[in-house]
Design an enzyme around this catalytic site. Structure first.
Site, mmCIF file in Angstrom:
data_model
loop_
_atom_site.group_PDB
_atom_site.id
_atom_site.type_symbol
_atom_site.label_atom_id
_atom_site.label_comp_id
_atom_site.label_asym_id
_atom_site.label_seq_id
_atom_site.Cartn_x
_atom_site.Cartn_y
_atom_site.Cartn_z
ATOM 1 C CD GLU A 189 -1.578 -2.209 2.142
ATOM 2 O OE1 GLU A 189 -0.580 -1.990 2.710
ATOM 3 O OE2 GLU A 189 -2.342 -3.312 1.993
ATOM 4 C CE1 TYR A 200 7.590 1.094 -3.162
ATOM 5 C CE2 TYR A 200 5.630 2.395 -3.183
ATOM 6 C CZ TYR A 200 6.978 1.854 -2.556
ATOM 7 O OH TYR A 200 7.055 1.926 -1.246
#
Length: 178
Positions: free
Chosen positions: A136, A148
């Site tokens: 998350e 990411y």
């Protein structure tokens, strides 16, 4: 049930989560990468306070709890000349490896440390046999999301008010490990 209880007391990680202290060179600087210990919690909390403007998303109890789960979790610290500069933690199952926490001290951000730590955990997830990696990230943390994405993660669902202290939203991100 007895097998599960015994695994909680087992203090040796499975071979796929074993981790020997080692040097890690990132952009010409050599650090020491090793398992996090209870004695490192204060440093991890200090990094959190510096990164999250005085907040600590995790408290001492959360770190202590996770460090005991050696059968399914791996927490690492990256130590430089003056102490711990960053840390990362993940939990592992066959279905997924989940990055539970990662933070890089402000003085060493944007030097490739986050990328290197994530790659170590991606490699561990392959070793463990996980099918995907998840995490998350705050919806307003564009630099982390960019990192990411660069590592092959995809955007997932939004979790409104996920972060208790700030009530900020989180986005699930995932990466297949095929």
């Amino acid at each position: 049930m007895l097998r599960k209880f015994k695994s909680w007391l087992d203090h040796e990680p499975p071979a796929s989560l074993a981790f020997a202290e080692r040097p890690l060179t990132i952009n010409g600087v050599t650090y020491t990468l090793r398992r996090m210990r209870n004695a490192d919690i204060d440093a991890a909390l200090g990094i959190e306070r510096a990164v999250y403007q005085g907040d600590t998303p995790w408290d001492r109890v959360a770190f202590l709890s996770e460090l005991r789960k050696v059968q399914h979790s791996l927490y690492l610290v990256l130590a430089g000349d003056y102490g711990i500069d960053a840390f990362v933690g993940a939990s592992f199952t066959r279905d997924e490896a989940h990055i539970t926490n990662i933070a890089v001290g402000p003085s060493v951000q944007r030097l490739g440390i986050g990328t290197a730590l994530m790659q170590v955990m991606i490699d561990k997830a392959y070793d463990f046999g996980s099918r995907q990696m998840t995490l998350e990230v705050r919806t307003d943390n564009a630099p982390a999301q960019a990192l990411y994405h660069q590592l092959g993660f995809y955007d997932g669902a939004i979790k409104p008010g996920y972060y208790v202290a700030t009530h900020k939203d989180a986005m699930d991100m995932w990466r297949p490990l095929d």
